[in-house]
Write a protein that holds these residues in place. Sequence first.
Motif, PDB file in Angstrom:
ATOM      1  N   GLU A   1     -13.281  -2.398 -45.564  1.00  0.00           N
ATOM      2  CA  GLU A   1     -12.678  -1.229 -46.189  1.00  0.00           C
ATOM      3  C   GLU A   1     -12.556  -1.403 -47.703  1.00  0.00           C
ATOM      4  O   GLU A   1     -12.734  -0.465 -48.472  1.00  0.00           O
ATOM      5  CB  GLU A   1     -11.283  -1.017 -45.615  1.00  0.00           C
ATOM      6  CG  GLU A   1     -11.123   0.336 -45.008  1.00  0.00           C
ATOM      7  CD  GLU A   1     -10.014   0.384 -43.988  1.00  0.00           C
ATOM      8  OE1 GLU A   1      -8.853   0.211 -44.376  1.00  0.00           O
ATOM      9  OE2 GLU A   1     -10.329   0.596 -42.803  1.00  0.00           O
TER      10      GLU A   1
ATOM     11  N   TRP B   1      -3.586   1.937 -40.365  1.00  0.00           N
ATOM     12  CA  TRP B   1      -3.307   3.219 -39.712  1.00  0.00           C
ATOM     13  C   TRP B   1      -2.101   3.123 -38.779  1.00  0.00           C
ATOM     14  O   TRP B   1      -1.373   4.090 -38.590  1.00  0.00           O
ATOM     15  CB  TRP B   1      -4.542   3.741 -38.957  1.00  0.00           C
ATOM     16  CG  TRP B   1      -5.014   2.857 -37.832  1.00  0.00           C
ATOM     17  CD1 TRP B   1      -5.932   1.861 -37.917  1.00  0.00           C
ATOM     18  CD2 TRP B   1      -4.574   2.892 -36.462  1.00  0.00           C
ATOM     19  NE1 TRP B   1      -6.096   1.260 -36.690  1.00  0.00           N
ATOM     20  CE2 TRP B   1      -5.285   1.882 -35.774  1.00  0.00           C
ATOM     21  CE3 TRP B   1      -3.662   3.667 -35.738  1.00  0.00           C
ATOM     22  CZ2 TRP B   1      -5.110   1.619 -34.414  1.00  0.00           C
ATOM     23  CZ3 TRP B   1      -3.490   3.411 -34.384  1.00  0.00           C
ATOM     24  CH2 TRP B   1      -4.204   2.403 -33.733  1.00  0.00           C
TER      25      TRP B   1
ATOM     26  N   HIS C   1      -9.370   8.220 -47.599  1.00  0.00           N
ATOM     27  CA  HIS C   1     -10.198   9.182 -48.333  1.00  0.00           C
ATOM     28  C   HIS C   1      -9.589   9.525 -49.683  1.00  0.00           C
ATOM     29  O   HIS C   1     -10.283   9.657 -50.683  1.00  0.00           O
ATOM     30  CB  HIS C   1     -10.434  10.444 -47.499  1.00  0.00           C
ATOM     31  CG  HIS C   1     -11.539  10.248 -46.507  1.00  0.00           C
ATOM     32  ND1 HIS C   1     -12.858  10.469 -46.822  1.00  0.00           N
ATOM     33  CD2 HIS C   1     -11.518   9.802 -45.238  1.00  0.00           C
ATOM     34  CE1 HIS C   1     -13.598  10.167 -45.771  1.00  0.00           C
ATOM     35  NE2 HIS C   1     -12.821   9.764 -44.784  1.00  0.00           N
TER      36      HIS C   1
ATOM     37  N   ASN D   1      -9.083   2.919 -41.607  1.00  0.00           N
ATOM     38  CA  ASN D   1     -10.073   3.736 -40.899  1.00  0.00           C
ATOM     39  C   ASN D   1      -9.784   3.713 -39.404  1.00  0.00           C
ATOM     40  O   ASN D   1      -9.981   2.706 -38.736  1.00  0.00           O
ATOM     41  CB  ASN D   1     -11.478   3.183 -41.179  1.00  0.00           C
ATOM     42  CG  ASN D   1     -12.551   4.079 -40.610  1.00  0.00           C
ATOM     43  OD1 ASN D   1     -12.260   5.115 -40.019  1.00  0.00           O
ATOM     44  ND2 ASN D   1     -13.800   3.672 -40.751  1.00  0.00           N
ATOM     45  N   SER D   2      -9.327   4.838 -38.914  1.00  0.00           N
ATOM     46  CA  SER D   2      -8.835   4.868 -37.536  1.00  0.00           C
ATOM     47  C   SER D   2      -9.760   5.644 -36.610  1.00  0.00           C
ATOM     48  O   SER D   2      -9.359   6.012 -35.510  1.00  0.00           O
ATOM     49  CB  SER D   2      -7.462   5.522 -37.533  1.00  0.00           C
ATOM     50  OG  SER D   2      -7.581   6.817 -38.101  1.00  0.00           O
ATOM     51  N   THR D   3     -10.980   5.896 -37.049  1.00  0.00           N
ATOM     52  CA  THR D   3     -11.865   6.795 -36.305  1.00  0.00           C
ATOM     53  C   THR D   3     -11.801   6.621 -34.796  1.00  0.00           C
ATOM     54  O   THR D   3     -11.685   7.585 -34.048  1.00  0.00           O
ATOM     55  CB  THR D   3     -13.321   6.611 -36.787  1.00  0.00           C
ATOM     56  OG1 THR D   3     -13.296   6.661 -38.194  1.00  0.00           O
ATOM     57  CG2 THR D   3     -14.217   7.694 -36.246  1.00  0.00           C
ATOM     58  N   GLU D   4     -11.846   5.351 -34.370  1.00  0.00           N
ATOM     59  CA  GLU D   4     -11.918   5.119 -32.921  1.00  0.00           C
ATOM     60  C   GLU D   4     -10.585   5.338 -32.219  1.00  0.00           C
ATOM     61  O   GLU D   4     -10.528   5.381 -31.005  1.00  0.00           O
ATOM     62  CB  GLU D   4     -12.423   3.698 -32.659  1.00  0.00           C
ATOM     63  CG  GLU D   4     -13.902   3.575 -32.954  1.00  0.00           C
ATOM     64  CD  GLU D   4     -14.351   2.136 -33.095  1.00  0.00           C
ATOM     65  OE1 GLU D   4     -13.625   1.241 -32.614  1.00  0.00           O
ATOM     66  OE2 GLU D   4     -15.416   1.913 -33.687  1.00  0.00           O
ATOM     67  N   GLN D   5      -9.496   5.455 -32.995  1.00  0.00           N
ATOM     68  CA  GLN D   5      -8.170   5.547 -32.385  1.00  0.00           C
ATOM     69  C   GLN D   5      -7.654   6.976 -32.318  1.00  0.00           C
ATOM     70  O   GLN D   5      -6.671   7.246 -31.640  1.00  0.00           O
ATOM     71  CB  GLN D   5      -7.164   4.714 -33.189  1.00  0.00           C
ATOM     72  CG  GLN D   5      -7.600   3.309 -33.458  1.00  0.00           C
ATOM     73  CD  GLN D   5      -7.690   2.487 -32.192  1.00  0.00           C
ATOM     74  OE1 GLN D   5      -7.073   2.841 -31.187  1.00  0.00           O
ATOM     75  NE2 GLN D   5      -8.449   1.417 -32.236  1.00  0.00           N
ATOM     76  N   ASP D   6      -8.316   7.871 -33.031  1.00  0.00           N
ATOM     77  CA  ASP D   6      -7.762   9.209 -33.177  1.00  0.00           C
ATOM     78  C   ASP D   6      -7.484   9.912 -31.863  1.00  0.00           C
ATOM     79  O   ASP D   6      -6.495  10.629 -31.725  1.00  0.00           O
ATOM     80  CB  ASP D   6      -8.689  10.072 -34.037  1.00  0.00           C
ATOM     81  CG  ASP D   6      -8.578   9.700 -35.508  1.00  0.00           C
ATOM     82  OD1 ASP D   6      -7.908   8.700 -35.799  1.00  0.00           O
ATOM     83  OD2 ASP D   6      -9.155  10.412 -36.335  1.00  0.00           O
TER      84      ASP D   6
ATOM     85  N   ARG E   1      -6.895   7.488 -42.041  1.00  0.00           N
ATOM     86  CA  ARG E   1      -8.194   7.871 -42.580  1.00  0.00           C
ATOM     87  C   ARG E   1      -8.027   8.810 -43.772  1.00  0.00           C
ATOM     88  O   ARG E   1      -8.740   8.707 -44.761  1.00  0.00           O
ATOM     89  CB  ARG E   1      -9.025   8.523 -41.477  1.00  0.00           C
ATOM     90  CG  ARG E   1     -10.490   8.268 -41.600  1.00  0.00           C
ATOM     91  CD  ARG E   1     -11.187   8.303 -40.248  1.00  0.00           C
ATOM     92  NE  ARG E   1     -10.472   9.080 -39.247  1.00  0.00           N
ATOM     93  CZ  ARG E   1     -10.579  10.396 -39.083  1.00  0.00           C
ATOM     94  NH1 ARG E   1     -11.365  11.098 -39.865  1.00  0.00           N
ATOM     95  NH2 ARG E   1      -9.893  11.014 -38.136  1.00  0.00           N
TER      96      ARG E   1
ATOM     97  N   LYS F   1      -4.936   9.580 -37.555  1.00  0.00           N
ATOM     98  CA  LYS F   1      -5.834  10.130 -38.585  1.00  0.00           C
ATOM     99  C   LYS F   1      -5.213  10.058 -39.984  1.00  0.00           C
ATOM    100  O   LYS F   1      -5.911  10.131 -40.984  1.00  0.00           O
ATOM    101  CB  LYS F   1      -6.232  11.562 -38.247  1.00  0.00           C
ATOM    102  CG  LYS F   1      -5.106  12.576 -38.337  1.00  0.00           C
ATOM    103  CD  LYS F   1      -5.690  13.993 -38.255  1.00  0.00           C
ATOM    104  CE  LYS F   1      -4.633  15.059 -38.379  1.00  0.00           C
ATOM    105  NZ  LYS F   1      -3.586  14.993 -37.313  1.00  0.00           N
TER     106      LYS F   1
END
Length: 465
Positions: A136, A181, A113, A94-99, A109, A106
Amino acid sequence: MKSQQKCIVIFALVCCFAVLVALIFSAVDVLGEDEDILNGDNCSDICQVVLVENIPEDISISHEGTTSLTAGLHSLLDLAQKSVEVVSPWWDLNSTEQDARFPQAKQGRLLLHRLMGLKAQGVQLKVTSGMPPSPELELLSHYGADVRYLNMTALTDGDLRSSFWVVDRKHMYIGSAAMDWRSLSMLKELGLIVYQCRCLAVDLHRIFNLYWQLEYKEFVPAIWSKRLSALYSKDEHFSFQLNGSQATAYVSSSPNVFRPKDRTTDLEAIFRVIQEAKRFIYISMTDYLPLLSSNTHSKYWSRIDGMLREALILKHIKVRLLVSCREQTHPLTFNFLWSLQSLCVPTNSCSMEARFFSPRVRDDGSTQGVQHHRYVVTDNSVYIGNLDWVGKEFVFNAGAGLVVSEPGRSSGLSERVKWVFDRDWHSVYAKPLQPNKIPTCSSSTAVSKGHPGHTEDSGSPNASL
Ligand SMILES: *[C@@H]1O[C@H](CO)[C@@H](O)[C@H](O)[C@H]1NC(C)=O
Ligand SMILES: *[C@@H]1O[C@H](CO)[C@@H](O)[C@H](O)[C@H]1NC(C)=O
Ligand SMILES: *[C@@H]1O[C@H](CO)[C@@H](O)[C@H](O)[C@H]1NC(C)=O
Ligand SMILES: *[C@@H]1O[C@H](CO)[C@@H](O)[C@H](O)[C@H]1NC(C)=O
C-alpha cells in the motif's frame, strides 16, 4: 625554521579538523529540515479538540458526544493545504475482499483513495513506517507520497507502534487506530483530534521528524539535532485555551533511546498523570501485563504496576482498569489484575476494580468491537498513547502520547473522556473479574484462525482481529 613549518602544518591540520567538526554538527542541523517554528509570535493558543471513536455498527454503545474516527480523519484531509504527515504501525486500508462481509470496511478504501489524491491537490503526503515495505505504501509513493522506512529491528530490536497525524503543522490526530480498514470498521478505537494548535502540532511534528531521520539507520545516533528537541515537557507545559477552557499539554515519546533534549518519555508522562490524580484513575487498555519478556527469559516489570499499587494503598485513589478480552490476551493478565484487586480487600479506603471488555461474536464467528483503547483519565488529566501497558512495549517499541490537563475544570476534555470510560464500564460488554475464575476471552477459537506466533504481539494486524 623547520619547527616553524611544522607548527604551521599542525595549525592547518587543527583548523581543518575544527572545520570538519563544525560541518558535521551543522550537517546534523541541516538534516533537521526546514524551519518549523515559530519565534513564539505565531503560536496560536486557542485550540479545539474533538474526541474521535470508532464503534462498530452492531455494537450497542452510543456514539453520543464523540465524533466518528472516519469523519475526523476526513475533516483533517479537508483542512490540509501543504502537508499531511502520517505514522502508522502498519498499513492495510485496501479492504476490497472484505467489503461483502463488513459493509463499513469500505471506509478503509475510501481513506486510501483520499490519500492517493493528495499530491494532485498540491498537498505533500509524508509517511514513516516500520519494515518491511508494504504494497500500500509502494502504491502511495507511486502517487507522489514521500515514504520512509525505519528498521526498528536494527535500532532497538522493537517495532514502530506510533500512530499519529500532523496536518500543516497545525492540526493533529493521535490515538489507537492504525491505518487499517479494521480500525475504521470492526475494532473499537479512540483518539483525539486537535485543530488550530500550531505549537503542539509542531512538537508532534518533531517526533515525526525524528523518525524521518532514522531511515535506513542501523544505530541510534548519540546526539540529536537541536531541531528535534522537545518544545514542551512534563516540567514545561504548553498553556492554552482548549475549547474555551484553560488547559496545559505536552507530547511524550518512547523508547528511551529516541530521546532528544527535553523530551518526556511515555512512562514519565504516565507516572506524572498517575501521581497528580487526586480522586480517581480510570484506565482503558488493550493489554495489561507487567512482564518484560524476551525470547530467552521474562522478568517482572514493576514500573506501572508499582505506581498503581502506591496510588491505591498510600494515596487511597480509586482505580478502575478496563482491559480488552480477546484471543491474544495473555492468561497471566488475570493473575496480575486479581493481585491488584485483592490488594484492596478488605480495606475500606482502597478501591480497585478490574473489568474485561469482551467483543461481540457474530454468527459467522467474526468479532466486533475488540477494545483497542490505550488511555488513562483522572480527575484532572488525560493521557492518550500508542503503547499497551506491557513491559516490552515501553522498553523496545516506538510510540507517542499526549497529556492534557485541565486544572480546576470539570467539564472539559477529561470529563468527556471519563464519560466514555463510564459508558464502556457499565456496558453489557464489560465483565467483572471474579475470584478464581479466568474469563474465556477466546470463545471464538472454534472459528478463528490462531496465530500462535503473535500471541504477545498485540500490535500486528493479525493479532488485532
Ligand atoms: C503570523 O500570522 C499572521 C496572520 O495569521 C501573519 O500575517 C503573519 O505573517 C505571521 N507572522 C509570522 C512571523 O509568521
Ligand atoms: C486493492 O486490492 C485489490 C485486490 O484485493 C486490488 O485489485 C486493487 O487494485 C487494490 N486497490 C488498491 C488501490 O491498491
Ligand atoms: C534491519 O536490520 C537488521 C539487523 O541489523 C538486518 O538484519 C536487516 O537486514 C535489516 N532490514 C532491512 C530491510 O534492511
Ligand atoms: C470542543 O468544541 C467543538 C466545537 O465546538 C465540539 O465539537 C467538541 O465536541 C468539543 N470537544 C470537547 C471535548 O468537548
